[in-house]
Motif scaffolding. Structure first.
Motif, PDB file in Angstrom:
ATOM      1  N   ALA A  94      -6.761  21.722   3.487  1.00  0.00           N
ATOM      2  CA  ALA A  94      -7.095  20.322   3.734  1.00  0.00           C
ATOM      3  C   ALA A  94      -6.499  19.459   2.626  1.00  0.00           C
ATOM      4  O   ALA A  94      -6.514  19.832   1.452  1.00  0.00           O
ATOM      5  N   LEU A  95      -5.972  18.308   3.008  1.00  0.00           N
ATOM      6  CA  LEU A  95      -5.398  17.366   2.049  1.00  0.00           C
ATOM      7  C   LEU A  95      -5.976  15.987   2.318  1.00  0.00           C
ATOM      8  O   LEU A  95      -5.824  15.448   3.416  1.00  0.00           O
ATOM      9  N   VAL A  96      -6.662  15.420   1.331  1.00  0.00           N
ATOM     10  CA  VAL A  96      -7.258  14.097   1.476  1.00  0.00           C
ATOM     11  C   VAL A  96      -6.676  13.172   0.421  1.00  0.00           C
ATOM     12  O   VAL A  96      -6.209  13.607  -0.638  1.00  0.00           O
ATOM     13  N   GLN A  97      -6.686  11.882   0.741  1.00  0.00           N
ATOM     14  CA  GLN A  97      -6.301  10.858  -0.233  1.00  0.00           C
ATOM     15  C   GLN A  97      -7.457   9.890  -0.382  1.00  0.00           C
ATOM     16  O   GLN A  97      -7.914   9.292   0.595  1.00  0.00           O
ATOM     17  N   TRP A  98      -7.931   9.749  -1.609  1.00  0.00           N
ATOM     18  CA  TRP A  98      -9.052   8.851  -1.894  1.00  0.00           C
ATOM     19  C   TRP A  98      -8.601   7.484  -2.400  1.00  0.00           C
ATOM     20  O   TRP A  98      -9.251   6.481  -2.167  1.00  0.00           O
ATOM     21  N   VAL A  99      -7.496   7.452  -3.139  1.00  0.00           N
ATOM     22  CA  VAL A  99      -7.045   6.229  -3.804  1.00  0.00           C
ATOM     23  C   VAL A  99      -5.583   5.988  -3.483  1.00  0.00           C
ATOM     24  O   VAL A  99      -4.760   6.908  -3.553  1.00  0.00           O
ATOM     25  N   ASP A 100      -5.267   4.756  -3.104  1.00  0.00           N
ATOM     26  CA  ASP A 100      -3.885   4.359  -2.881  1.00  0.00           C
ATOM     27  C   ASP A 100      -3.094   4.589  -4.167  1.00  0.00           C
ATOM     28  O   ASP A 100      -3.584   4.320  -5.267  1.00  0.00           O
ATOM     29  N   MET A 155       0.835  -1.189   0.000  1.00  0.00           N
ATOM     30  CA  MET A 155       0.000   0.000   0.000  1.00  0.00           C
ATOM     31  C   MET A 155       0.873   1.243   0.000  1.00  0.00           C
ATOM     32  O   MET A 155       1.971   1.256   0.550  1.00  0.00           O
ATOM     33  N   ALA A 156       0.373   2.306  -0.626  1.00  0.00           N
ATOM     34  CA  ALA A 156       1.106   3.571  -0.661  1.00  0.00           C
ATOM     35  C   ALA A 156       0.147   4.696  -0.300  1.00  0.00           C
ATOM     36  O   ALA A 156      -0.575   5.212  -1.149  1.00  0.00           O
ATOM     37  N   ARG A 157       0.140   5.012   0.976  1.00  0.00           N
ATOM     38  CA  ARG A 157      -0.731   6.064   1.488  1.00  0.00           C
ATOM     39  C   ARG A 157       0.131   7.126   2.152  1.00  0.00           C
ATOM     40  O   ARG A 157       1.017   6.823   2.946  1.00  0.00           O
ATOM     41  N   MET A 158      -0.160   8.367   1.847  1.00  0.00           N
ATOM     42  CA  MET A 158       0.615   9.482   2.379  1.00  0.00           C
ATOM     43  C   MET A 158       0.247   9.688   3.844  1.00  0.00           C
ATOM     44  O   MET A 158      -0.929   9.913   4.166  1.00  0.00           O
ATOM     45  N   THR A 184       9.866  10.751  -2.545  1.00  0.00           N
ATOM     46  CA  THR A 184      10.420   9.795  -1.580  1.00  0.00           C
ATOM     47  C   THR A 184       9.849   8.398  -1.768  1.00  0.00           C
ATOM     48  O   THR A 184      10.577   7.403  -1.726  1.00  0.00           O
ATOM     49  N   GLU A 185       8.544   8.317  -1.976  1.00  0.00           N
ATOM     50  CA  GLU A 185       7.840   7.031  -2.034  1.00  0.00           C
ATOM     51  C   GLU A 185       7.984   6.347  -3.390  1.00  0.00           C
ATOM     52  O   GLU A 185       8.150   5.132  -3.472  1.00  0.00           O
ATOM     53  N   HIS A 186       7.920   7.111  -4.470  1.00  0.00           N
ATOM     54  CA  HIS A 186       7.885   6.528  -5.815  1.00  0.00           C
ATOM     55  C   HIS A 186       9.050   6.942  -6.710  1.00  0.00           C
ATOM     56  O   HIS A 186       9.101   6.522  -7.863  1.00  0.00           O
ATOM     57  N   GLY A 187       9.953   7.768  -6.206  1.00  0.00           N
ATOM     58  CA  GLY A 187      11.098   8.180  -7.005  1.00  0.00           C
ATOM     59  C   GLY A 187      10.788   9.216  -8.067  1.00  0.00           C
ATOM     60  O   GLY A 187      11.548   9.375  -9.033  1.00  0.00           O
ATOM     61  N   VAL A 188       9.683   9.946  -7.906  1.00  0.00           N
ATOM     62  CA  VAL A 188       9.334  10.991  -8.870  1.00  0.00           C
ATOM     63  C   VAL A 188      10.405  12.087  -8.820  1.00  0.00           C
ATOM     64  O   VAL A 188      10.686  12.624  -7.745  1.00  0.00           O
ATOM     65  N   PRO A 189      10.998  12.446  -9.946  1.00  0.00           N
ATOM     66  CA  PRO A 189      12.029  13.493  -9.918  1.00  0.00           C
ATOM     67  C   PRO A 189      11.429  14.863  -9.630  1.00  0.00           C
ATOM     68  O   PRO A 189      10.303  15.159 -10.041  1.00  0.00           O
ATOM     69  N   LEU A 190      12.175  15.681  -8.926  1.00  0.00           N
ATOM     70  CA  LEU A 190      11.717  17.020  -8.584  1.00  0.00           C
ATOM     71  C   LEU A 190      12.065  17.962  -9.738  1.00  0.00           C
ATOM     72  O   LEU A 190      13.067  18.691  -9.720  1.00  0.00           O
ATOM     73  N   GLN A 191      11.203  17.917 -10.736  1.00  0.00           N
ATOM     74  CA  GLN A 191      11.365  18.734 -11.928  1.00  0.00           C
ATOM     75  C   GLN A 191       9.987  18.937 -12.551  1.00  0.00           C
ATOM     76  O   GLN A 191       9.011  18.281 -12.162  1.00  0.00           O
ATOM     77  N   LEU A 192       9.892  19.861 -13.501  1.00  0.00           N
ATOM     78  CA  LEU A 192       8.628  20.153 -14.171  1.00  0.00           C
ATOM     79  C   LEU A 192       8.466  19.257 -15.394  1.00  0.00           C
ATOM     80  O   LEU A 192       9.437  18.956 -16.098  1.00  0.00           O
ATOM     81  N   ALA A 193       7.223  18.840 -15.630  1.00  0.00           N
ATOM     82  CA  ALA A 193       6.879  18.076 -16.833  1.00  0.00           C
ATOM     83  C   ALA A 193       5.838  18.871 -17.616  1.00  0.00           C
ATOM     84  O   ALA A 193       4.893  19.398 -17.035  1.00  0.00           O
ATOM     85  N   ASP A 194       6.010  18.940 -18.927  1.00  0.00           N
ATOM     86  CA  ASP A 194       5.101  19.700 -19.779  1.00  0.00           C
ATOM     87  C   ASP A 194       4.428  18.862 -20.856  1.00  0.00           C
ATOM     88  O   ASP A 194       3.671  19.395 -21.664  1.00  0.00           O
ATOM     89  N   ASP A 195       4.731  17.562 -20.871  1.00  0.00           N
ATOM     90  CA  ASP A 195       4.031  16.677 -21.803  1.00  0.00           C
ATOM     91  C   ASP A 195       4.067  15.258 -21.240  1.00  0.00           C
ATOM     92  O   ASP A 195       4.860  14.962 -20.333  1.00  0.00           O
ATOM     93  N   PRO A 196       3.227  14.361 -21.749  1.00  0.00           N
ATOM     94  CA  PRO A 196       3.105  13.019 -21.156  1.00  0.00           C
ATOM     95  C   PRO A 196       4.359  12.165 -21.234  1.00  0.00           C
ATOM     96  O   PRO A 196       4.438  11.141 -20.558  1.00  0.00           O
ATOM     97  N   ALA A 202     -15.322   8.422 -12.052  1.00  0.00           N
ATOM     98  CA  ALA A 202     -14.182   9.329 -11.918  1.00  0.00           C
ATOM     99  C   ALA A 202     -13.652   9.272 -10.491  1.00  0.00           C
ATOM    100  O   ALA A 202     -14.390   8.974  -9.549  1.00  0.00           O
ATOM    101  N   SER A 203     -12.358   9.580 -10.352  1.00  0.00           N
ATOM    102  CA  SER A 203     -11.725   9.651  -9.031  1.00  0.00           C
ATOM    103  C   SER A 203     -10.365  10.303  -9.187  1.00  0.00           C
ATOM    104  O   SER A 203      -9.892  10.549 -10.297  1.00  0.00           O
ATOM    105  N   SER A 204      -9.729  10.591  -8.069  1.00  0.00           N
ATOM    106  CA  SER A 204      -8.380  11.138  -8.040  1.00  0.00           C
ATOM    107  C   SER A 204      -7.658  10.537  -6.847  1.00  0.00           C
ATOM    108  O   SER A 204      -8.286  10.120  -5.879  1.00  0.00           O
ATOM    109  N   HIS A 205      -6.342  10.495  -6.921  1.00  0.00           N
ATOM    110  CA  HIS A 205      -5.594  10.005  -5.753  1.00  0.00           C
ATOM    111  C   HIS A 205      -5.737  10.967  -4.570  1.00  0.00           C
ATOM    112  O   HIS A 205      -6.002  10.532  -3.450  1.00  0.00           O
TER     113      HIS A 205
END
Length: 251
Positions: free
Chosen positions: A61-67, A1-4, A112-124, A50-53
């Motif tokens: 307020a910060l909520v998490q709906w989906v793992d 599980m990956a919950r913040m 920290t959890e998934h290794g997402v780089p700390l940079q901006l993304a502008d396309d998929p 529809a849903s969002s993480h």
């Protein structure tokens, strides 16, 4: 599980794919075109599809709906490889300071959890912090989500996320003027967030309370350190950062 850990866990039982996350390339920002409460209710409706993480409210307020190991349903083809954040508001809005903090905390956690780089993304094809409209038609064709004013704010979200990950008080250090609001933690109520909280947490670290994390969230650990600081400074140890405590810590 990956919950913040510091997100309010409000799981939904429908409208997402369990175990459907192929990879995590980054975090995608959305605008709700509504309220946090309304969006929460809609995600629990079978008709929504529809849903969002994650979701944020204008007051922080910060909520998490989906793992984040599961696939939310918010950006069509982008669902399989991006974490999503829905932000309370409507088209044309900017994110509030509290929402900027909440988005930065999600990005820092995803790093920290998934290794997402700390940079901006502008396309998929990129990695890092993206926005819904960058996906075009394959991502559901939402050219106005989250809107140009929020897209511009991505750089500030990134800056704050890097500060969280680096734990560097130099980016938020005092002395600074009294911010005009009392900082406190109250059990059972939403946490207080903001730049002023980060300034105070940096002040606590400089004063020797190294267990504090500069995350802009006034939680129980910050309150405990605040009370210890107040006792050492000869102040009333109520854990509330008013003008006297603020000036004693940030001078």
């Amino acid at each position: 599980m990956a919950r913040m850990p510091d997100a309010d866990w409000k799981p939904i039982s429908i409208n997402h794919t369990v175990g459907g996350q192929v990879e995590v390339r980054g975090v995608v920002i959305h605008i709700m075109a509504g309220t946090l409460a309304g969006t929460d209710s809609w995600f629990r409706n079978p008709a929504a599809q529809a849903s969002s993480h994650f979701g944020t409210g204008k007051q922080g307020a910060l909520v998490q709906w989906v793992d984040t190991k599961d696939r939310s349903w918010t950006q069509a083809l982008g669902n399989r490889s991006w974490i999503s954040i829905e932000n309370e508001g409507k088209g044309g809005d900017e994110l509030t300071d509290a929402q900027l903090d909440a988005n930065a905390r999600v990005l820092a956690w995803a790093h920290t959890e998934h290794g997402v780089p700390l940079q901006l993304a502008d396309d998929p094809t990129g990695y890092g912090l993206g926005h819904h409209s960058m996906g075009g038609i394959p991502w559901g064709n939402h050219p106005h989500c989250p809107g140009p004013r929020i897209i511009i704010q991505k750089s500030e979200i990134l800056r704050r996320a890097r500060a969280i990950v680096n734990g560097s008080p130099a980016t938020v250090a005092g002395p600074t003027p009294w911010p005009g609001r009392m900082l406190r933690y109250t059990t059972g109520k939403p946490l207080m967030y903001g730049q002023d909280v980060r300034v105070w947490q940096a002040a606590l670290i400089r004063a020797g309370y190294g267990s504090v994390v500069i995350d802009g969230s006034f939680g129980p650990h910050t309150r405990t350190a605040t009370r210890a600081f107040q006792r050492a400074a000869g102040l009333v140890d109520d854990g509330i950062v008013g003008p006297l405590t603020w000036h004693a810590g940030t001078r």
